[in-house]
Design a protein around this motif. Structure first.
Motif, PDB file in Angstrom:
ATOM      1  N   ILE A 115       0.554   0.334  -7.787  1.00  0.00           N
ATOM      2  CA  ILE A 115      -0.911   0.317  -7.646  1.00  0.00           C
ATOM      3  C   ILE A 115      -1.282   0.502  -6.173  1.00  0.00           C
ATOM      4  O   ILE A 115      -2.155   1.293  -5.829  1.00  0.00           O
ATOM      5  CB  ILE A 115      -1.496  -0.986  -8.222  1.00  0.00           C
ATOM      6  CG1 ILE A 115      -1.274  -1.028  -9.748  1.00  0.00           C
ATOM      7  CG2 ILE A 115      -2.984  -1.092  -7.911  1.00  0.00           C
ATOM      8  CD1 ILE A 115      -1.728  -2.305 -10.413  1.00  0.00           C
ATOM      9  N   ALA A 116      -0.552  -0.199  -5.289  1.00  0.00           N
ATOM     10  CA  ALA A 116      -0.795  -0.052  -3.848  1.00  0.00           C
ATOM     11  C   ALA A 116      -0.585   1.398  -3.419  1.00  0.00           C
ATOM     12  O   ALA A 116      -1.359   1.955  -2.642  1.00  0.00           O
ATOM     13  CB  ALA A 116       0.153  -0.970  -3.066  1.00  0.00           C
ATOM     14  N   ARG A 117       0.445   2.015  -3.966  1.00  0.00           N
ATOM     15  CA  ARG A 117       0.771   3.399  -3.645  1.00  0.00           C
ATOM     16  C   ARG A 117      -0.360   4.329  -4.076  1.00  0.00           C
ATOM     17  O   ARG A 117      -0.729   5.264  -3.369  1.00  0.00           O
ATOM     18  CB  ARG A 117       2.074   3.755  -4.360  1.00  0.00           C
ATOM     19  CG  ARG A 117       2.609   5.108  -4.062  1.00  0.00           C
ATOM     20  CD  ARG A 117       3.957   5.283  -4.728  1.00  0.00           C
ATOM     21  NE  ARG A 117       3.820   5.431  -6.180  1.00  0.00           N
ATOM     22  CZ  ARG A 117       4.858   5.601  -6.993  1.00  0.00           C
ATOM     23  NH1 ARG A 117       6.077   5.605  -6.531  1.00  0.00           N
ATOM     24  NH2 ARG A 117       4.672   5.741  -8.284  1.00  0.00           N
ATOM     25  N   ALA A 118      -0.901   4.025  -5.266  1.00  0.00           N
ATOM     26  CA  ALA A 118      -2.008   4.848  -5.762  1.00  0.00           C
ATOM     27  C   ALA A 118      -3.265   4.635  -4.918  1.00  0.00           C
ATOM     28  O   ALA A 118      -4.010   5.578  -4.655  1.00  0.00           O
ATOM     29  CB  ALA A 118      -2.280   4.537  -7.223  1.00  0.00           C
TER      30      ALA A 118
ATOM     31  N   GLY B  41       5.229  10.443 -10.822  1.00  0.00           N
ATOM     32  CA  GLY B  41       4.694   9.518  -9.837  1.00  0.00           C
ATOM     33  C   GLY B  41       4.240  10.235  -8.583  1.00  0.00           C
ATOM     34  O   GLY B  41       3.159   9.967  -8.047  1.00  0.00           O
ATOM     35  N   ALA B  42       5.061  11.164  -8.123  1.00  0.00           N
ATOM     36  CA  ALA B  42       4.710  11.895  -6.909  1.00  0.00           C
ATOM     37  C   ALA B  42       3.533  12.835  -7.162  1.00  0.00           C
ATOM     38  O   ALA B  42       2.586  12.900  -6.369  1.00  0.00           O
ATOM     39  CB  ALA B  42       5.921  12.680  -6.404  1.00  0.00           C
ATOM     40  N   LEU B  43       3.570  13.556  -8.277  1.00  0.00           N
ATOM     41  CA  LEU B  43       2.477  14.487  -8.583  1.00  0.00           C
ATOM     42  C   LEU B  43       1.152  13.738  -8.704  1.00  0.00           C
ATOM     43  O   LEU B  43       0.113  14.205  -8.233  1.00  0.00           O
ATOM     44  CB  LEU B  43       2.768  15.241  -9.879  1.00  0.00           C
ATOM     45  CG  LEU B  43       3.890  16.278  -9.824  1.00  0.00           C
ATOM     46  CD1 LEU B  43       4.149  16.838 -11.206  1.00  0.00           C
ATOM     47  CD2 LEU B  43       3.547  17.398  -8.864  1.00  0.00           C
ATOM     48  N   ALA B  44       1.201  12.542  -9.311  1.00  0.00           N
ATOM     49  CA  ALA B  44      -0.025  11.780  -9.517  1.00  0.00           C
ATOM     50  C   ALA B  44      -0.615  11.274  -8.203  1.00  0.00           C
ATOM     51  O   ALA B  44      -1.766  10.855  -8.147  1.00  0.00           O
ATOM     52  CB  ALA B  44       0.239  10.602 -10.463  1.00  0.00           C
ATOM     53  N   LEU B  45       0.206  11.271  -7.136  1.00  0.00           N
ATOM     54  CA  LEU B  45      -0.314  10.859  -5.826  1.00  0.00           C
ATOM     55  C   LEU B  45      -0.988  12.025  -5.108  1.00  0.00           C
ATOM     56  O   LEU B  45      -1.414  11.898  -3.971  1.00  0.00           O
ATOM     57  CB  LEU B  45       0.822  10.333  -4.947  1.00  0.00           C
ATOM     58  CG  LEU B  45       1.371   8.967  -5.308  1.00  0.00           C
ATOM     59  CD1 LEU B  45       2.575   8.648  -4.443  1.00  0.00           C
ATOM     60  CD2 LEU B  45       0.299   7.913  -5.141  1.00  0.00           C
TER      61      LEU B  45
ATOM     62  N   GLY C 290      -6.374   8.562  -9.140  1.00  0.00           N
ATOM     63  CA  GLY C 290      -4.997   8.086  -9.082  1.00  0.00           C
ATOM     64  C   GLY C 290      -4.512   7.618 -10.434  1.00  0.00           C
ATOM     65  O   GLY C 290      -5.292   7.438 -11.358  1.00  0.00           O
ATOM     66  N   MET C 291      -3.198   7.418 -10.533  1.00  0.00           N
ATOM     67  CA  MET C 291      -2.647   7.029 -11.827  1.00  0.00           C
ATOM     68  C   MET C 291      -1.497   6.044 -11.661  1.00  0.00           C
ATOM     69  O   MET C 291      -0.686   6.165 -10.759  1.00  0.00           O
ATOM     70  CB  MET C 291      -2.150   8.273 -12.562  1.00  0.00           C
ATOM     71  CG  MET C 291      -1.723   8.011 -13.976  1.00  0.00           C
ATOM     72  SD  MET C 291      -1.580   9.550 -14.871  1.00  0.00           S
ATOM     73  CE  MET C 291      -2.360   9.118 -16.406  1.00  0.00           C
ATOM     74  N   VAL C 292      -1.463   5.043 -12.545  1.00  0.00           N
ATOM     75  CA  VAL C 292      -0.363   4.092 -12.587  1.00  0.00           C
ATOM     76  C   VAL C 292       0.237   4.181 -13.989  1.00  0.00           C
ATOM     77  O   VAL C 292      -0.490   4.187 -14.975  1.00  0.00           O
ATOM     78  CB  VAL C 292      -0.851   2.667 -12.289  1.00  0.00           C
ATOM     79  CG1 VAL C 292       0.285   1.666 -12.445  1.00  0.00           C
ATOM     80  CG2 VAL C 292      -1.425   2.596 -10.882  1.00  0.00           C
TER      81      VAL C 292
END
Lengths: 296, 252
Positions: free
Chosen positions: B159-162, A170-174, B88-90
């Motif tokens: 999603i918001a985070r992405a 999750g962090a890497l994808a950001l 971005g990715m979810v």
């Protein structure tokens, strides 16, 4: 007897056996605690905790310098051992999917099971003899730090492995770089495990005797100097038990009680500290919370 | 219409396993592209190659090209961290950071990269949560833990985070598979609103979902791209027999 009753019987037997084993395991623990408290408590007094050992066995002397010495030894050991141990654990867990990682992991396991007297010998050879510092606080701390490193490294690695991979991804994808992911996400989520590991290591080394015999040696005086020999609780216990004096024997029990209490307070203290820290960071968050809800 | 992401002869491996076999696909800008196919056909791996998340796994490697606006993201000059901020990715399972509040989760990408200006962060939190259609539900509990809200809300939080790092494209890996129909509908509405601004690729097992939201649909089977085209055409009049069999449920 039908199968259900038979199964119930087996279940009762098995859990009964397990309970019996638990009690069996608890007996020595409780026995030791009771013995230490009973024999050590009579030695307790303000003088006992604050005065230095003279080693003559006369009434009115204390173990103050030994308590102070143990605290210093453990403090310096943690100063050296914790960063190295934690960083090693991080490397092995996060970057160690290669040959070097496997080698480090292997030597960590070997070192974790090393006889502590051998570690003492190593520190003796290195600090006391080769660097020619002599028996000293710093030699003792180095020995204790070497014992701490594999414990801390292993628990740190374990704690980081427990953090779900989805958080790392999750962090890497950001678009967060790897090192920041490790620092802010992995460490934050593995913090409890890492702190526990550090505590475990501190508790373990504060009772080490053999390596100190070869490194910090012993002193009857108060000392702050890193290059002078220094007293410690385990060695006070060891030394006093070898003496024929009743007073010194009682002091040994008293020192044992102090050592146990020291480890216990350390444990509880750090736990409380972590709790209050969590509250504080929540209070900081409340600020922007009010800021935004005003807008909303 | 422009192509946002183009793959050329893309191969992906897990150790010795050849998961993606020479895929050429053109993902159009500002549209929703769905990728469908049976489990293990390489759908997730394909989108993970599009923001260099595939290589994060041990023993994973990629050959071929992935062009983002014509630039190869696998060229040696390309910083994978930069690629991931643009794409971005979810993930399948909602994965908000449990140690962070809702607020901190939204701005995690910015804060972890050193942004401290709270005026800016406040604005991003509000904008991103509104974009993700979550603002009204959480605006009074922004300090609550990111995992204290429902699964559907957690996924919209992700999603918001992405969206908070202002990507150009958004990859969604079965984002609704852990959600109930109501939460799923909310996310689908959201995707519809988002496609004006973003290029969206969604992997899904749910063919109705692909039919509902996607402008284009790709069908994959055993690591190969079998068919790609306008959703209506793929579902109603596919070129390949395999596609028709899968879509009508007569498979195997």
């Amino acid at each position: 007897m039908n199968t259900y009753e038979y199964r119930k019987l087996k279940n009762t037997l098995a859990s009964g056996l397990a309970l019996a084993c638990v009690i069996l395991a608890l007996i020595p623990l409780i026995y030791i605690l009771a013995e230490v408290v009973m024999k050590g408590a009579p030695a307790m007094s303000w003088e006992f905790l604050t005065r230095r050992t003279t080693g003559t066995g006369e009434p009115g002397e204390g173990i103050g310098n030994a308590i102070f010495g143990t605290l210093l030894l453990v403090f310096y050991a943690a100063l050296i051992g914790l960063p190295i141990g934690i960083l090693t654990g991080i490397y092995v867990s996060e970057y160690g999917n290669n040959k070097l990682g496997t080698i480090v992991r292997f030597f960590n396991d070997v070192l974790a099971n090393f006889p502590s007297i051998v570690v003492g010998l190593l520190a003796y050879a290195l600090v006391v003899a080769y660097l020619n510092v002599g028996f000293s606080l710093i030699a003792g701390s180095v020995a204790l730090a070497i014992i701490m490193i594999p414990i801390v490294a292993n628990t740190t690695e374990e704690a980081l492995r427990m953090v779900p991979n989805s958080l790392r991804e999750g962090a890497l994808a950001l678009g967060v770089p790897r090192w920041r992911t490790v620092l802010k996400v992995m460490l934050a989520n593995g913090r409890a495990g890492i702190v526990t590991g550090a505590l475990l290591a501190v508790a373990r080394v504060s009772g080490e005797t053999a390596p100190l015999l070869l490194t910090a040696f012993y002193s009857s005086y108060w000392s702050l100097s890193p290059t002078e020999p220094i007293a410690s609780l385990p060695l006070t216990i060891f030394r006093n038990f070898n003496s024929p004096s009743e007073v010194l024997l009682q002091q040994a029990w008293g020192a044992a009680l102090v050592l146990i209490l020291l480890v216990l307070t350390l444990n509880i203290g750090v736990r409380l500290l972590m709790k209050s820290k969590a509250k504080k960071s929540k209070a900081v968050k409340m600020k922007w919370m009010t800021r935004l809800s005003r807008k909303a | 219409m422009d192509d946002k992401i183009v793959t050329q002869g893309l191969n992906a491996y897990f150790g010795d396993v050849h998961a993606i076999k020479g895929i050429d696909i053109h993902i159009p800008s500002n549209a929703i592209t769905a990728i469908i196919g049976p489990s293990g056909c390489g759908k997730s791996t394909l989108i993970r190659c599009m923001n260099r998340m595939h290589e994060v796994m041990r023993g994973a490697r990629v050959t071929g090209k992935v062009l983002l606006d014509g630039q190869d993201i696998y060229s040696s000059q390309m910083d994978p961290v930069l690629v991931r901020t643009k794409v971005g990715m979810v993930f399948q399972k909602p994965n908000p950071f449990p140690t962070m509040s809702i607020y901190d989760n939204v701005v995690a990408g910015m804060r972890l990269n050193g942004e401290r200006n709270w005026r800016k962060l406040d604005a991003v939190v509000e904008r991103s949560l509104k974009l993700a259609a979550l603002w009204d539900e959480v605006k009074h509990q922004l300090d609550a833990s990111g995992v204290s809200i429902s699964g559907g809300q957690q996924q919209r939080l992700c999603i918001a985070r992405a969206l908070a790092v202002e990507p150009e494209a958004l990859l969604l890996d079965e984002p609704c598979s852990a959600l109930d129909p109501i939460a799923t509908a909310k996310i689908e509405d959201l995707l519809f609103d988002l496609k004006d601004k973003y290029t969206i690729v969604i992997v899904t097992h749910n063919m109705q979902q692909a039919a509902r939201v996607a402008d284009f649909t790709a069908f994959m089977y055993l690591g190969e791209l079998v068919e790609f085209g306008v959703t209506k055409k793929v579902f109603e009049n596919p070129d390949k027999e395999l596609t028709e069999k899968y879509i009508t449920g007569r498979f195997g």
